[in-house]
Design a protein around this motif. Structure first.
Motif, PDB file in Angstrom:
ATOM      1  N   VAL A 322       0.813  -1.149   0.048  1.00  0.00           N
ATOM      2  CA  VAL A 322       0.218   0.012   0.054  1.00  0.00           C
ATOM      3  C   VAL A 322       0.623   1.264  -0.158  1.00  0.00           C
ATOM      4  CG1 VAL A 322      -1.641   1.292   1.466  1.00  0.00           C
ATOM      5  CG2 VAL A 322      -2.246  -0.949   0.721  1.00  0.00           C
ATOM      6  N   PRO A 323       1.837   1.620   0.913  1.00  0.00           N
ATOM      7  CA  PRO A 323       2.541   2.804   0.700  1.00  0.00           C
ATOM      8  C   PRO A 323       3.382   2.757  -0.322  1.00  0.00           C
ATOM      9  CG  PRO A 323       2.822   1.649   2.857  1.00  0.00           C
ATOM     10  CD  PRO A 323       2.214   0.703   2.128  1.00  0.00           C
ATOM     11  N   LEU A 324       4.049   1.686  -0.819  1.00  0.00           N
ATOM     12  CA  LEU A 324       4.643   1.865  -2.206  1.00  0.00           C
ATOM     13  C   LEU A 324       3.846   2.378  -3.121  1.00  0.00           C
ATOM     14  CD1 LEU A 324       7.522   1.160  -3.818  1.00  0.00           C
ATOM     15  CD2 LEU A 324       6.036  -0.798  -4.174  1.00  0.00           C
ATOM     16  N   LEU A 325       2.765   1.716  -3.486  1.00  0.00           N
ATOM     17  CA  LEU A 325       1.978   2.016  -4.479  1.00  0.00           C
ATOM     18  C   LEU A 325       1.446   3.385  -4.456  1.00  0.00           C
ATOM     19  CD1 LEU A 325      -0.058  -1.443  -4.906  1.00  0.00           C
ATOM     20  CD2 LEU A 325       1.614  -0.393  -6.401  1.00  0.00           C
ATOM     21  N   ILE A 326       0.629   3.775  -3.524  1.00  0.00           N
ATOM     22  CA  ILE A 326       0.185   5.006  -3.304  1.00  0.00           C
ATOM     23  C   ILE A 326       1.225   6.296  -3.245  1.00  0.00           C
ATOM     24  CG2 ILE A 326      -2.062   4.141  -2.369  1.00  0.00           C
ATOM     25  CD1 ILE A 326      -1.150   5.271   0.313  1.00  0.00           C
ATOM     26  N   GLY A 327       2.553   5.981  -2.720  1.00  0.00           N
ATOM     27  CA  GLY A 327       3.523   6.798  -2.757  1.00  0.00           C
ATOM     28  C   GLY A 327       4.041   6.934  -4.284  1.00  0.00           C
ATOM     29  N   THR A 328       3.821   6.010  -5.028  1.00  0.00           N
ATOM     30  CA  THR A 328       4.519   6.239  -6.533  1.00  0.00           C
ATOM     31  C   THR A 328       3.384   7.119  -7.066  1.00  0.00           C
ATOM     32  OG1 THR A 328       5.748   4.232  -6.266  1.00  0.00           O
ATOM     33  CG2 THR A 328       5.163   4.936  -8.366  1.00  0.00           C
ATOM     34  N   GLY A 329       2.127   6.559  -6.866  1.00  0.00           N
ATOM     35  CA  GLY A 329       1.282   7.728  -7.475  1.00  0.00           C
ATOM     36  C   GLY A 329       1.248   8.932  -7.273  1.00  0.00           C
ATOM     37  N   GLY A 330       1.378   9.247  -5.884  1.00  0.00           N
ATOM     38  CA  GLY A 330       1.656  10.738  -5.432  1.00  0.00           C
ATOM     39  C   GLY A 330       2.691  11.326  -6.308  1.00  0.00           C
ATOM     40  N   ASN A 331       4.003  10.566  -6.058  1.00  0.00           N
ATOM     41  CA  ASN A 331       4.960  11.078  -6.512  1.00  0.00           C
ATOM     42  C   ASN A 331       4.921  11.580  -8.138  1.00  0.00           C
ATOM     43  OD1 ASN A 331       6.502  11.159  -4.321  1.00  0.00           O
ATOM     44  ND2 ASN A 331       7.435   8.989  -4.846  1.00  0.00           N
ATOM     45  N   THR A 332       4.088  10.666  -8.756  1.00  0.00           N
ATOM     46  CA  THR A 332       4.043  10.956 -10.274  1.00  0.00           C
ATOM     47  C   THR A 332       2.979  12.191 -10.574  1.00  0.00           C
ATOM     48  OG1 THR A 332       4.220   8.375 -10.581  1.00  0.00           O
ATOM     49  CG2 THR A 332       3.141   9.833 -12.508  1.00  0.00           C
ATOM     50  N   GLY A 333       1.992  12.198  -9.724  1.00  0.00           N
ATOM     51  CA  GLY A 333       0.898  13.238  -9.895  1.00  0.00           C
ATOM     52  C   GLY A 333       1.589  14.517  -9.380  1.00  0.00           C
ATOM     53  N   ASN A 334       2.416  14.546  -8.464  1.00  0.00           N
ATOM     54  CA  ASN A 334       3.256  15.738  -8.090  1.00  0.00           C
ATOM     55  C   ASN A 334       4.188  16.385  -9.306  1.00  0.00           C
ATOM     56  OD1 ASN A 334       2.249  15.963  -5.629  1.00  0.00           O
ATOM     57  ND2 ASN A 334       4.111  15.047  -4.515  1.00  0.00           N
ATOM     58  N   GLN A 335       5.008  15.212  -9.682  1.00  0.00           N
ATOM     59  CA  GLN A 335       5.974  15.384 -11.012  1.00  0.00           C
ATOM     60  C   GLN A 335       4.977  16.485 -12.081  1.00  0.00           C
ATOM     61  OE1 GLN A 335       7.610  11.830 -11.939  1.00  0.00           O
ATOM     62  NE2 GLN A 335       9.534  12.350 -11.028  1.00  0.00           N
ATOM     63  N   ALA A 336       3.953  15.830 -12.541  1.00  0.00           N
ATOM     64  CA  ALA A 336       3.015  16.221 -13.433  1.00  0.00           C
ATOM     65  C   ALA A 336       2.574  17.824 -13.040  1.00  0.00           C
ATOM     66  CB  ALA A 336       1.822  15.577 -13.855  1.00  0.00           C
ATOM     67  N   ALA A 337       1.901  18.002 -11.722  1.00  0.00           N
ATOM     68  CA  ALA A 337       1.657  19.264 -11.378  1.00  0.00           C
ATOM     69  C   ALA A 337       2.617  20.282 -11.249  1.00  0.00           C
ATOM     70  CB  ALA A 337       1.010  18.892 -10.024  1.00  0.00           C
ATOM     71  N   THR A 338       3.874  20.068 -10.711  1.00  0.00           N
ATOM     72  CA  THR A 338       5.038  20.833 -10.802  1.00  0.00           C
ATOM     73  C   THR A 338       5.065  21.508 -12.149  1.00  0.00           C
ATOM     74  OG1 THR A 338       5.851  19.612  -8.945  1.00  0.00           O
ATOM     75  CG2 THR A 338       7.326  21.031  -9.948  1.00  0.00           C
ATOM     76  N   THR A 339       5.421  20.595 -12.934  1.00  0.00           N
ATOM     77  CA  THR A 339       5.863  20.830 -14.431  1.00  0.00           C
ATOM     78  C   THR A 339       4.718  21.974 -15.003  1.00  0.00           C
ATOM     79  OG1 THR A 339       6.723  18.804 -14.817  1.00  0.00           O
ATOM     80  CG2 THR A 339       6.547  20.061 -16.595  1.00  0.00           C
ATOM     81  N   VAL A 340       3.582  21.371 -14.697  1.00  0.00           N
ATOM     82  CA  VAL A 340       2.456  22.278 -15.416  1.00  0.00           C
ATOM     83  C   VAL A 340       2.055  23.498 -14.544  1.00  0.00           C
ATOM     84  CG1 VAL A 340      -0.265  22.200 -15.775  1.00  0.00           C
ATOM     85  CG2 VAL A 340       1.185  20.309 -16.194  1.00  0.00           C
TER      86      VAL A 340
ATOM     87  N   ARG B 287      11.413  12.654 -15.668  1.00  0.00           N
ATOM     88  CA  ARG B 287      10.949  12.267 -14.436  1.00  0.00           C
ATOM     89  C   ARG B 287      11.231  10.852 -13.818  1.00  0.00           C
ATOM     90  NH1 ARG B 287       4.455  14.196 -15.805  1.00  0.00           N
ATOM     91  NH2 ARG B 287       5.127  16.081 -16.623  1.00  0.00           N
ATOM     92  N   VAL B 288      11.759  10.192 -14.649  1.00  0.00           N
ATOM     93  CA  VAL B 288      11.991   8.579 -14.401  1.00  0.00           C
ATOM     94  C   VAL B 288      12.959   8.381 -13.519  1.00  0.00           C
ATOM     95  CG1 VAL B 288      13.471   7.938 -16.322  1.00  0.00           C
ATOM     96  CG2 VAL B 288      11.895   6.382 -15.628  1.00  0.00           C
ATOM     97  N   VAL B 289      14.015   8.974 -13.566  1.00  0.00           N
ATOM     98  CA  VAL B 289      15.084   8.740 -12.521  1.00  0.00           C
ATOM     99  C   VAL B 289      14.743   9.040 -11.130  1.00  0.00           C
ATOM    100  CG1 VAL B 289      17.334   9.345 -11.984  1.00  0.00           C
ATOM    101  CG2 VAL B 289      16.983   9.243 -14.503  1.00  0.00           C
ATOM    102  N   TRP B 290      13.838  10.245 -11.110  1.00  0.00           N
ATOM    103  CA  TRP B 290      13.760  10.427  -9.660  1.00  0.00           C
ATOM    104  C   TRP B 290      12.500   9.553  -9.212  1.00  0.00           C
ATOM    105  CZ3 TRP B 290      15.583  12.468  -5.542  1.00  0.00           C
ATOM    106  CH2 TRP B 290      16.599  13.801  -5.731  1.00  0.00           C
ATOM    107  N   LEU B 291      11.644   9.186 -10.219  1.00  0.00           N
ATOM    108  CA  LEU B 291      10.746   8.237  -9.735  1.00  0.00           C
ATOM    109  C   LEU B 291      11.174   6.822  -9.290  1.00  0.00           C
ATOM    110  CD1 LEU B 291       7.751   8.775  -9.765  1.00  0.00           C
ATOM    111  CD2 LEU B 291       7.515   7.991 -11.992  1.00  0.00           C
ATOM    112  N   LEU B 292      12.185   6.491  -9.970  1.00  0.00           N
ATOM    113  CA  LEU B 292      12.884   5.118  -9.860  1.00  0.00           C
ATOM    114  C   LEU B 292      13.614   5.234  -8.428  1.00  0.00           C
ATOM    115  CD1 LEU B 292      14.194   3.856 -13.118  1.00  0.00           C
ATOM    116  CD2 LEU B 292      12.580   2.575 -11.823  1.00  0.00           C
ATOM    117  N   VAL B 293      14.092   6.219  -8.008  1.00  0.00           N
ATOM    118  CA  VAL B 293      15.026   6.265  -6.955  1.00  0.00           C
ATOM    119  C   VAL B 293      13.895   6.228  -5.727  1.00  0.00           C
ATOM    120  CG1 VAL B 293      16.241   8.177  -5.632  1.00  0.00           C
ATOM    121  CG2 VAL B 293      17.001   7.876  -7.908  1.00  0.00           C
ATOM    122  N   LEU B 294      12.807   7.063  -6.159  1.00  0.00           N
ATOM    123  CA  LEU B 294      11.898   7.010  -4.814  1.00  0.00           C
ATOM    124  C   LEU B 294      11.326   5.873  -4.673  1.00  0.00           C
ATOM    125  CD1 LEU B 294      10.269  10.671  -5.914  1.00  0.00           C
ATOM    126  CD2 LEU B 294      11.896  10.057  -3.922  1.00  0.00           C
TER     127      LEU B 294
END
Lengths: 451, 451
Positions: A322-340, B287-294
């Motif tokens: 659970v923490p790994l999956l939702i953490g990865t989702g959160g990180n991916t969402g943050n990356q997109a939001a930061t760029t946009v 994004r991928v490098v950071w995402l992998l590290v995380l």
């Protein structure tokens, strides 16, 4: 002036005194409407100077200009002085923004800069509010201490103007060229120095960049620095010059905005003072509201897990990821939001680009999901079992795609509904994506494991 | 010149031609050391102009100045031209930063600005690298097109200098006052205009703010805008003027740095082009490098949960609160990190304030934890049971305190080891805090529930 008029002015004065003492500005404004310009001039002379200032501020722009020009020079000065006074400005500062629109028209360009002159930056912000310039508009931040020249003046005459204003003007390096107060060009001191002394300004001036007084201060500041302008003239709705924004003020605005954006991205209210000089209780206050909002949002995840508790009890191993999956989702969402968010701030994209952004983020999210999903499948499959690996892998693909899409769209949605995109901060997106990710996870788990 | 000298120069020329063709700059530098200044002048005349430029660049600063002054004006011009050429600059661009320190001394202040003049911004950055100015230093971003005046010149004479430089100078509004190339004051065009024409510059100039050429460009840019300076003189190690940083260039530097910081805070590598014009594969790569590290970091959480699997299997209800608890920890950590990172960037705090920051963040985290913990205790206690409420409440207190402390210290630790604090981004802190939070949660659960 007929006796009848005098009587009507005298009655109006009594009514208006009463309405002002009751702070009923809307009533006072309505009472003024039927009066002619000479009657208003008469009225202004009968009222105390504070009440006169309030009356004056309630006039529509065209009438305000006519009245101002009909006043004696002494009364003009007193009026401007009274308009600046704290009692008067604070009365207008309390007006509801919705009322402000119909109650307060712009002031004439001959009055507005006079009103702001000689004030400190704080006083100016307060007083600019009374001028009807909205919060965060460049009208609140511009300087009224400008030097202008005219297209038909010579370079020599312009130098004389500059010399006369050396002590007071905010800048003498960039001069708006005005005709009947309208900005028709711009000329730099450098241009003037390389021109013939007898040349006419109309022959040396360039086309001006200008900002409207109600434009957002950050947008104008960014334009000023992007074009490398030393100063940008600020005009009212009729293209009349009311102020100037210098590049050092623009840099100051951007610094403050960046600090606020950075704070909001991290889910903190911006601090007014430096970190070490801010009391602990203020630090707590700057964080607690967001933290509570996010914690309430996070109870969603508790409810989702509660709904799937039977599945969890059957397969405790599912809880491990659970923490790994939702953490990865959160990180991916943050990356997109930061760029946009950043692209929005820089003006590279606008809300109507939403389809382009969505299509790009779906593709980026899918690529990232496939990469991480393959890895997740292999590792979880090797360490636990292949069914678990399949669940983890498929979830990563789905979660990354959904998270990137949500993260990319949220800032655009915020901007479309006129909210600062940075407020839909990274923690906010994380919380939102967490609950979605859990639902995806358990639906995939049930389908693959057949439970 | 004796025949012996001539022969030694001829031999040196052969050796150096060979060493340069083998790209052995260290060897060439060593071969130059025993030669006298007249011998080096002779050598420069014998070599091709590219090789001469390379030899010149390898000279120590004091010798480089003597050699330059001994050259004929024509050779000087050719030399500066050759130093700018792509083949020559790229040779020096490849030098290892560690070698650079002993191989390349600063160039004399009479040569350096000449070398940079008339180049585009990109060419200037490349060429400034050859001057030995480090990456991200203000030396890479300054303009060499400045106008100076001298303390003993009159205002009238200074105006003549300005007029002569109107077409070429980056700015004519701020003039460094130099004596033997050392910056001794600063004078603005505005000061000059209000002064008497026959006044001496020494009587109208002010004390200068200056930047050293090796200082970080962002730090210097922030100083320029903070003080509202229109331009800041840049000096070498001996306080000699080598360039000027204008406020519009400072604003440009800050804009770029802010973009990079914002990107890193979100765990994305900064994009070089605008969002919509960046290809999908580049977005993925950013994004991928950071995402992998995380994600690798997040496997820690899987291991922690694995270790507590027995506890989980006994009390599945504990799993329900995992996302809420670690999410709140992550948010608290991010808030602290955001505030501290920003304060570091603004220079409000320095790494040695670590104890003050830690003591403040412990107190802030504890306050937040007590608030949220009380709420969590009440809600979880009401909905589930009081034992669970106690575990959730206590965990919130502990997690908030620990997360705020870690979040506050990480940026300081990054700065102390000379890493950009923004790299220890929010996602990074979240991942780190997640695992810690889980351990705290299960230890408290075991203690309270006696399992």
């Amino acid at each position: 002036m007929t006796p009848f008029q005098l009587q009507s002015v005298s009655e109006a004065a009594d009514d208006i005194r009463r309405l002002i003492s009751e702070q009923d500005l809307a009533g006072a404004s309505a009472r003024l409407t039927p009066l002619s310009v000479p009657e208003v001039v008469e009225l202004v002379d009968r009222l105390s100077i504070e009440d006169a200032a309030i009356v004056y501020r309630l006039l529509a722009k065209a009438r305000a200009l006519d009245v101002f020009e009909a006043l004696s020079p002494g009364t003009r000065g007193d009026l401007v002085g009274a308009l600046r006074r704290a009692e008067v400005t604070s009365l207008f500062a309390e007006i509801d923004p919705d009322d402000r629109v119909w109650l307060l028209d712009e002031l004439p360009a001959s009055v507005a800069p006079q009103l702001l002159r000689g004030l400190t930056r704080q006083e100016r912000d307060l007083t600019a509010g009374m001028l009807g310039y909205p919060h965060h508009s460049v009208g609140r931040r511009m300087s009224p201490e400008f030097v202008t020249t005219h297209p038909q003046l010579t370079v020599r005459e312009t130098f004389a103007r500059i010399r006369a204003a050396l002590d007071s003007a905010e800048t003498v390096y960039t001069l708006p060229v005005t005709d009947a107060r309208r900005v028709v060009g711009i000329v730099s001191l450098r241009d003037l120095m390389s021109a013939d002394e007898e040349a006419l300004i109309v022959d040396v001036m360039s086309d001006p960049h200008v900002a409207e007084v109600t434009e957002d201060a950050e947008v104008v500041a960014r334009r000023t620095t992007d074009y490398g302008l030393l100063a940008l003239p600020v005009v009212d709705g009729e293209q009349r010059l009311v102020g100037i924004l210098t590049i050092d003020d623009a840099a100051r605005i951007l610094k403050q905005e960046e600090s606020e954006d950075a704070a909001r991205q991290g889910g903190v209210e911006p601090l007014r003072r430096s970190y070490l000089s801010t009391p602990i209780r203020r630090l707590v206050r700057s964080r607690v509201v967001w933290l509570l909002v996010l914690a309430v949002g996070a109870t969603l995840t508790v409810q989702v897990l509660d709904a799937f508790e039977a599945t969890l009890a059957q397969m405790t191993v599912l809880a491990l990821f659970v923490p790994l999956l939702i953490g990865t989702g959160g990180n991916t969402g943050n990356q997109a939001a930061t760029t946009v968010t950043r692209s929005l701030a820089l003006g590279e994209i606008v809300p109507r680009d939403v389809r382009k952004v969505l299509s790009r983020e779906i593709r980026v999210g899918l690529c990232l999901g496939l990469l991480l999903g393959t890895l997740g499948f292999a590792i979880a499959g090797l360490v636990y079992e292949w069914h678990i690996g399949l669940v983890v892998g498929l979830t990563l693909v789905a979660v990354c795609t959904v998270a990137a899409s949500i993260g990319g769209i949220m800032p655009l949605a915020a901007r479309a509904i006129k909210v600062d995109p940075a407020v839909f901060s990274n923690p906010f997106i994380t919380t939102f994506v967490d609950a979605t990710g859990l639902i995806i996870y358990f639906l995939i788990a049930r389908a693959v494991l057949g439970i």
